[in-house]
Scaffold this active site. Structure first.
Site: not given
Length: 884
Positions: A588, A624
């Protein structure tokens, strides 16, 4: 016609054709003329009423609410694009009905953007009256004969020819090359044609003649040809207006507004067919005694009432009727008529244009009247010019009111404060009567002050435009082929998706066993999902793609209450040193040093110790995906899968502990973090990988890694689209082949644009606005193709994601030996939540690939923060139970 009697006025007795031979004009002759011509005056209020009534009729017809006897028909022409100047090639055009009793054949050469304009070659053929009123086959055989005679004089040889057929009569069109005649107008009345496809009739005639290999590509009326024939460089011309033998208009309408099309994309040219406006009686107060007389003597009484007040076929006849009336009243020509004046059709459009033209001079008017056998007095010339001016002025003002309705429609549908538009004009009324256009312009400005209108004369009477329709159709077909060829690798079939599912299933098993696999299948040591009994206050730290959040989570019997603070992560921190399980690798966009291979819980504890601000016990580290599953699991105990599709993508699920080689024990379950973004890094997705995926991968910060993520997640989809757009531009399919610096800028096309562009609530004009903000100058065709590119890329992403989910839920079902599994999946991520179709495409793919699993998707609320707290809460609950 022997007398003016049909109008209902008394015929004067005495010498035939005269009022009282030799007597001077009545002293009030001018007043009688003015009184007569007052009938032709149309007030501003009446013009506004016509504008409003026609607009209402247009909108009813577009919406499919119009009755069969509707005032206007609003017929789609299946012309979906206007020229953009790159069209080239040789085309044959056959024009029928554009200029009344004649047929025209043209050879048109288009040279594209670089070539000079070549004048078309043409030949006109007079259609005999017996052909205009005879059998339909005779008419089309005549057309085929004219085609052959024209082509015989050219070095055509045996090459295949593309033909555009200009057929200027009301038709119901069901395709670009399929058009059924509704009714004849303009003096034609051939039998056996109404209700039949005129293209089919022409093709049969050409085949019977057998001389040339001709493909009828498109059927176009003269109005559409006029619009399409605008010279390149004057800006987009999206309205066509013809006032010739008859009158009509066409314009580019949003396809979603045309009910009969059942299409929500792009634009389509709609033929208004306004000649029939008023057939329902709405024009009654504006019809003069002369209009009624003309209608009664026409080939189609009661029909085409609006056209009979405007069209060139009728203007001369209206003038003739007025002159007869005034002569019989003793106002003109010494009170005498003549056999010619009393004969229908003796005054033509060109006669009226000459007589009304102030520059023609009294001598020319005098000569024309004398040719009709009339005794022209001193004041007759001026009075006749008044009559001509009155008839023409009314026609121009009525035409302007109708055009104003079309412009109002465009302004409303495009929601523009000031509509800037070009109108192409064509027809002999414009060509022979210059003041017609000036009156039209003045009236349009009066009725639509919010429209900035440019009027552009058509080229070659619309013939070039018909060739252009044919050329545009050819261009669009070629571009469509290139677009479909480019996007074909993104269209995944069932077999390909099932193969992805099988490959992921195999990679899952290998990863769980500790064998070489592109899926890490990492144990999270989360052994249970929430059962609702968790209580307490928990602190959660959430490190995401762009933000860092601190949350205080209070879990009570009444539910979960969260207080949080958000901090933006500077780029120098995200990619600096990592004094923050063991981090395997960053994704990311993170590349902080000294973290990979380190225990990040230890790093966090040390950082907390350095701050010496508060005593905290770091109980659990949660990614997450697990947090999302746990967050939704608090609401639904059947939630055993977590899925993230945002900046990145990942999944986790509850696996049977006996299948997890890395953890001791055979009973119970453990949540497995799949890290599925790396799926395919071993080359297993090679057959699905396109050259655009390869380009995006090579330019990324981790080439060769996160293969699955780079085909699915929000960080990469916009870049894939950008590379496809660059490719299509290089092929000339998009943006007229003109590369822009903005589009060559990496990451300029954000993934959020896909969500916005694919939104069902956005019209193509809004798509254009989004793209124009990127400095892309584009047409509606471009906007539609960009939409298709976005759809292809996002659909593939959703289907690949669905194939992965199908592999997971099928694994759970088989683990438990169930015929049918009912399971819920907690989902988070901006792409999944904000894209208008992503979630439904994922669900559809899962239903297709895992039919024995009943899957419910739950959108997580604050999965990463709330979920981390709930993992901690469950861990504390389990620890307390163990102590007891």
């Amino acid at each position: 016609m022997d007398s003016i009697g049909p109008i209902g006025l008394p015929h004067r007795e005495g010498v035939p054709g005269c009022s009282q031979e030799g007597l001077p004009y009545p002293s009030n002759s001018s007043e009688l003329v003015l009184e007569c011509l007052q009938q032709f005056k149309v007030t501003e209020t009446q013009l506004q009423q016509i504008q409003a009534s026609l607009l209402d009729s247009m909108e009813q017809a577009l919406g499919g609410q119009a009755s069969p006897a509707s005032a206007v028909r609003m017929l789609p022409t299946y012309v979906g694009s206007i020229p953009h100047g790159t069209e080239q090639g040789d085309f044959v055009v056959l024009e029928l009905g554009a200029t009344g009793a004649s047929l025209r054949v043209l050879w048109v050469t288009l040279m594209g953007t670089g070539g000079h304009r070549m004048e078309p070659r043409s030949q006109e053929f007079v259609i005999p009256p017996e052909v205009m009123l005879g059998p339909g086959q005779q008419l089309f055989d005549f057309a085929a004969h004219c085609l052959s005679e024209f082509l015989d004089a050219l070095p055509v040889g045996k090459q295949g020819l593309q033909l555009g057929f200009s057929f200027s009569f009301p038709c119901h069109q069901t395709g670009l090359d399929r058009s059924t005649l509704i009714s004849w107008t303009k003096g034609f009345r051939c039998s056996g044609v109404e209700g039949h496809d005129v293209v089919h009739l022409l093709r049969d005639a050409i085949k019977r003649h057998g001389a040339y290999n001709i493909d009828v590509v498109a059927v176009v009326n003269d109005t559409v040809g006029t619009m399409m024939g605008c010279e390149p460089g004057v800006g987009p011309c999206e309205v066509g207006l013809v006032v010739d033998t008859g009158t009509n208009a066409c314009y580019m309408e949003e396809a979603r507004h045309v009910a009969v099309l059942d299409e929500d994309r792009g634009r389509v040219c709609v033929s208004v067919e306004w000649g029939s406006f008023g057939d329902d009686g709405v024009l009654g107060p504006m019809l003069t005694i002369f209009d009624h007389a003309l209608d009664r003597e026409s080939l189609n009484p009661g029909a085409q009432r609006f056209e009979k007040m405007i069209g060139g076929l009728y203007l001369g006849e209206l003038v003739r009727l007025v002159l007869v009336h005034l002569a019989q009243r003793g106002v003109l020509f010494g009170g005498c008529t003549s056999p010619a004046l009393l004969s229908r059709g003796s005054i033509l459009l060109e006669h009226v244009a000459e007589m009304e033209d102030p520059w023609a001079g009294a001598a020319r008017v005098h000569a024309l009247l004398q040719d009709l056998g009339l005794n022209v007095g001193a004041s007759d010339v001026e009075l006749v010019q008044y009559v001509c001016a009155a008839v023409f002025t009314r026609a121009a003002r009525l035409c302007a009111a109708a055009l104003a309705a079309v412009l109002s429609r465009l302004q409303h549908s495009r929601e523009q404060q000031i509509l800037q538009i070009a109108v192409a004009t064509g027809g002999r009324v414009f060509e022979q009567h210059p003041s017609f256009l000036s009156i039209l312009q003045e009236t349009v400005m009066l009725l639509t002050p919010e429209c900035d209108v440019s009027f552009i004369p058509s080229v070659d009477g619309g013939g070039r435009g018909v060739a252009m329709v044919t050329a545009v159709a050819a261009r669009l077909a070629a571009h469509r082929h290139l677009l479909e060829e480019t996007l074909a690798p993104f269209q995944l079939n069932h077999e390909q998706l099932a193969a992805v599912q099988a490959q992921m299933r195999e990679a899952m098993v290998k990863g769980l066993r500790g064998e070489a696999s592109s899926l890490r299948m990492l144990p999270t040591y989360v052994r249970a999902t929430p059962d609702g009994s968790e209580r307490g206050d928990f602190l959660a730290l959430d490190l995401g793609g762009t933000n860092f959040r601190v949350l205080l989570v209070r879990v009570t019997a009444e539910g979960v209450k969260i207080t949080n603070q958000i901090y933006s992560i500077p780029e120098n921190v995200a990619q600096g040193s990592g004094q923050q399980g063991i981090l395997l690798n960053w994704t990311k966009g993170f590349s902080a040093s000294d973290c990979e291979g380190q225990d990040i819980v230890c790093l966090l504890r040390e950082a907390i110790g350095r701050r010496q601000a508060v005593e905290l016990n770091v109980v659990a580290i949660v990614n997450d995906t697990v947090g999302t599953m746990m967050s939704c699991g608090y609401e639904d105990p059947r939630c055993e899968v977590g899925l993230i599709v945002g900046t990145g993508t990942n999944a986790c699920y509850m696996e049977e502990l006996r299948n997890v080689a890395a953890v001791a024990g055979d009973s119970g379950q453990m949540c497995i973090n799949m890290e599925w973004g790396a799926f395919g890094d071993d080359g297993s997705l090679g057959l699905l990988r396109t050259c655009f995926d390869a380009s995006v991968d090579q330019a990324s910060i981790n080439p060769g890694k996160q293969s699955f993520e780079k085909m699915i997640s929000g960080m990469y989809l916009g870049e894939i689209v950008r590379h496809i757009l660059l490719h299509l531009t290089s092929l000339g399919v998009l943006f007229r082949g003109q590369q822009t610096q903005r589009l060559q800028t990496r990451d300029i096309f954000k993934t959020k644009f896909l969500s916005e562009i694919e939104s069902d609530s956005l019209a193509l004009r809004q798509v254009r606005a989004i793209l124009e903000d990127l400095g892309l100058s584009l047409t509606s065709d471009d906007a539609l193709m960009v939409l298709e590119v976005c759809q292809a890329v996002s659909q593939r992403a959703a289907q690949l994601c669905g194939a992965g989910v199908a592999a997971v839920v099928e694994k759970i079902r088989e683990n438990r030996g169930l015929e049918e599994l009912t399971v819920s999946i907690g989902v988070d991520g901006t792409l999944y939540k904000l894209h208008p179709h992503f979630s439904s495409l994922v669900a559809a793919t899962v239903r297709e690939l895992a039919p024995r699993c009943v899957v419910t998707f739950l959108q997580s609320e604050d999965g990463s923060g709330k979920g981390a707290a709930l993992v901690t809460a469950v861990a504390c609950r389990l620890a307390q139970m163990a102590r007891v």
